[in-house]
Design a protein around this motif. Structure first.
Motif, PDB file in Angstrom:
ATOM      1  N   GLU A 195      40.671  38.984  41.432  1.00  0.00           N
ATOM      2  CA  GLU A 195      39.486  39.664  41.954  1.00  0.00           C
ATOM      3  C   GLU A 195      38.990  38.883  43.151  1.00  0.00           C
ATOM      4  OE1 GLU A 195      36.481  40.476  39.021  1.00  0.00           O
ATOM      5  OE2 GLU A 195      35.094  41.358  40.487  1.00  0.00           O
ATOM      6  N   VAL A 238      39.778  44.437  43.040  1.00  0.00           N
ATOM      7  CA  VAL A 238      40.121  43.884  41.742  1.00  0.00           C
ATOM      8  C   VAL A 238      41.488  44.413  41.337  1.00  0.00           C
ATOM      9  CG1 VAL A 238      38.824  45.725  40.573  1.00  0.00           C
ATOM     10  CG2 VAL A 238      39.309  43.595  39.352  1.00  0.00           C
ATOM     11  N   HIS A 269      36.815  42.167  36.830  1.00  0.00           N
ATOM     12  CA  HIS A 269      38.029  41.890  36.063  1.00  0.00           C
ATOM     13  C   HIS A 269      37.655  41.275  34.716  1.00  0.00           C
ATOM     14  CE1 HIS A 269      41.988  40.525  34.936  1.00  0.00           C
ATOM     15  NE2 HIS A 269      42.465  41.287  35.897  1.00  0.00           N
ATOM     16  N   CYS A 293      43.044  45.464  38.437  1.00  0.00           N
ATOM     17  CA  CYS A 293      42.922  45.812  37.026  1.00  0.00           C
ATOM     18  C   CYS A 293      42.911  47.327  36.870  1.00  0.00           C
ATOM     19  CB  CYS A 293      41.633  45.210  36.466  1.00  0.00           C
ATOM     20  SG  CYS A 293      41.377  45.608  34.740  1.00  0.00           S
TER      21      CYS A 293
END
Lengths: 307, 354
Positions: free
Chosen positions: B251, B332, B264, B334
């Motif tokens: 991130e 990020v 994250h 994710c």
């Protein structure tokens, strides 16, 4: 001769966490060593007493002290790798410690050790391991387990998690806190990390140049620090959120303990110094709103002196 | 007393080339005996840039690759792959010449973690600071004396004359670290890489070194990569914070967002673990860090945080997630967040952040 710890009064109640904070060299560790009878010569306790459940530890013989340590009073120090013997299995170090305190049956000892392993969340497979086979965090847990295996009533923790990563630190402190609730031991927690201490301690004593300059409930100390040193120390820790403001922290350096200034030892660095008073006259111990003690001239006219 | 810690130079508006631009930076090490060799994936595919006058905080636990990152950027270790560009110039060649390295290091200097071992104990500190002046030909020899004095003054070692001819052992930790900063400044770099410059110092000294670095950034428009494991310190110092885990960047975004609204799951874990006097430890705490730190010799094929992630999904196991934009200059890596190009940047599917 240098006086490292000066006239410190401190009590720890059953199940209570008392934090001690201050800069390096303020006497935090020496205080813990003195309180547990671990000072190495030429260091010694010159005056005062250390009462544990009514017994003055200062007057005990080394043998008597030894029988109290581990079973009644335990310590965990920062560098766990220096505490565990690298050529002995963790198991044997536990059994040795217990045997010294009369737990002769190895079955009983093993059962107790394994129970403590579970409590501090170390997988039992590490029981037969050597210290180097454990990660730093696990090793520190093992040292804590060792300190707690005989269920002492008082635990000294001297920077127990300073060398560890933040996630590991948090999970060890969490385990310790759960254990304290379950087993009910009192804790003296020594650290330079005031942010951490505010979170985990019930009461906090701030030390400067060997003396306690302020003692208060952790929340009160954080919300309303009274001693100028406490305020300065707190402003050395940037916050984790909110507006990003420049902090000034503490200017100058701690005094040389061999040549302490007269009057208040913080006076040379104090932003609120009262000229003509602080450098000359020892500051009084003042009780402010009930539970708080501040050793500072700023409060001397407002409140009554402590006994 | 309070002055806001705003960046000197607007980052988004700046049309100037970034001071540092890193693309796909990767570093593998071989360890173990012949025949039983393993590869340590110390750094995997790092993309990031640092603007002029910007402080980038690089945060992660031990083994996250923070130090490897700055060592490879400085070419103390040769990267396995990736591009490093300084001030919009050509990317460093895979095997740079001595001349090219010298040029590179004139722009990029380092401040070391340990002020006790990073100064030569046999020489005076004047010598340590004069060396880069001479090595990079910053000033003629006749002006060296004055230049060193100026550097000492800049880093707060005043009067400079009191310090110049001392040996490191005659200085405190904080003073040594100031010498370390002066030495790094001697080359007149555009970028300072500071590897945990305060972690070995006492609390009050820590803040004064951080303030010194912030002042230098303001007065000289220096850029700074500030490597730390201390989240509060990173927040205090940095305009943006980058979060590293197991050699991966997970991130990166403005400090206030990364710390105030970490996206994250790993950033969230770090944020919850950080000592916080505003927190309520032991009263509402359900802190449960699961799993072990990663083994860099056998990382999972997907996201490196999978073994410890409370929100893990099937797709996380197979491939590293794409980068997603979740705000202005905030991205990020994710799957819990909408992809940048699906029209819903920043749609958080994750549980409420801390």
């Amino acid at each position: 001769m240098v006086t490292i710890v000066r006239d410190v009064n401190l009590t720890v109640d059953t199940g209570e966490v008392v934090g001690i904070a201050g800069e390096s060299g303020c006497g935090k560790t020496t205080l813990a060593l003195a309180a547990t009878g671990l000072l190495e010569p030429p260091g010694r306790v010159l005056s005062g007493s250390v009462r544990y459940q009514g017994t003055d530890l200062v007057s005990l013989s080394p043998q008597e002290l030894r029988s109290l340590r581990l079973s009644e009073i335990s310590m965990v120090f920062q560098a766990s790798m220096n505490v565990l013997n690298p050529v002995m299995r963790i198991r044997d170090q536990f059994l040795d410690g217990m045997a010294a305190h009369g737990v002769r049956s190895s079955e009983e000892a093993r059962a107790r050790a394994e129970e403590t392993f579970d409590l501090v969340k170390i997988p039992r497979r590490y029981f037969d391991a050597y210290p180097h086979q454990l990660s730093g965090g696990m090793r520190q847990r093992a040292v804590i387990a060792l300190a707690l295996v005989l269920r002492p009533k008082l635990l000294f923790l001297d920077e127990p998690t300073t060398a560890l990563d933040v996630v590991v630190q948090r999970s060890i402190l969490q385990s310790l806190n759960d254990l304290r609730r379950e087993l009910g031991f009192g804790v003296v927690f020594i650290t330079h990390d005031l942010s951490l201490l505010v979170e985990i301690a019930d009461r906090i004593a701030i030390m400067y140049a060997g003396a306690v300059v302020e003692e208060a409930a952790a929340r009160d100390l954080y919300k309303n620090p009274c001693h100028p040193y406490t305020r300065a120390l707190m402003s050395s820790f940037p916050p984790l959120g909110g507006s990003r403001q420049r902090l000034e922290g503490i200017t100058g350096v701690p005094p040389d303990m061999r040549r302490l200034p007269g009057g208040c030892s913080f006076a040379p660095r104090c932003p609120e110094v009262i000229a003509g008073t602080c450098e000359r006259i020892d500051p009084p111990s003042i009780r402010v709103d009930g539970e708080r003690v501040v050793v500072c001239h700023l409060y001397s006219e407002k409140e009554a002196h402590v006994g | 007393m309070a002055s806001a810690l705003e960046p000197v130079v607007g980052t988004e508006e700046t049309k100037e080339a970034p001071v540092l631009e890193v693309r796909g930076l990767t570093k593998h090490y071989s360890v173990g005996r012949l025949g039983r060799q393993k590869t340590v994936h110390a750094l995997s595919d790092i993309d990031l840039s640092v603007e002029k006058g910007e402080v980038l905080g690089l945060v992660g636990e031990s083994g996250s690759g923070k130090t490897t990152f700055i060592r490879t950027v400085l070419q103390l270790d040769r990267p396995t792959a990736g591009e490093i560009r300084v001030q919009g110039g050509e990317a460093l060649p895979k095997r740079p010449s001595q001349r090219r390295l010298r040029e590179h290091r004139r722009h990029v200097q380092m401040i070391f973690q340990d002020p006790y071992s990073s100064l030569d104990s046999l020489h005076t500190v004047r010598y340590s600071v004069t060396r880069p002046l001479r090595a990079f030909g910053i000033v003629p020899r006749s002006a060296e004396r004055k230049a060193v004095e100026d550097l000492f003054t800049q880093v707060g070692l005043v009067p400079a004359g009191d310090f110049l001819d001392r040996h490191p052992y005659q200085l405190s930790g904080g003073q040594r670290q100031r010498v370390g900063v002066a030495r790094a400044l001697a080359a007149r770099p555009a970028l300072l890489l500071a590897d945990e410059p305060t972690s070995m110092l006492d609390v009050s000294i820590r803040l004064s070194i951080m303030n010194l670095l912030l002042d230098l950034r303001s007065s000289q428009s220096l850029s700074l990569v500030f490597v730390t494991h201390d989240l509060a310190g990173a927040y205090y110092m940095s305009d943006r914070i980058a979060i590293m885990y197991a050699g991966h960047l997970l991130e990166i975004g403005p400090s206030s967002e990364v710390m105030g609204e970490p996206r994250h799951p790993y950033t969230q874990l770090l944020r919850r673990a950080a000592p916080d006097p505003e927190g309520d430890f032991g009263r509402d705490s359900q802190f449960e860090a699961q799993g072990d730190p990663p083994d860099l010799t056998s990382l999972p094929p997907g996201c490196p945080f999978v073994p410890r992630c409370p929100f893990v999904r099937d797709e996380c196991q197979t491939a590293l997630p794409e980068w997603r934009d979740v705000g202005e200059r905030h991205r990020v890596r994710c799957v819990l967040y909408g992809l940048a190009d699906d029209g819903h940047p920043g749609v958080a599917l994750a549980q409420k952040p801390v």
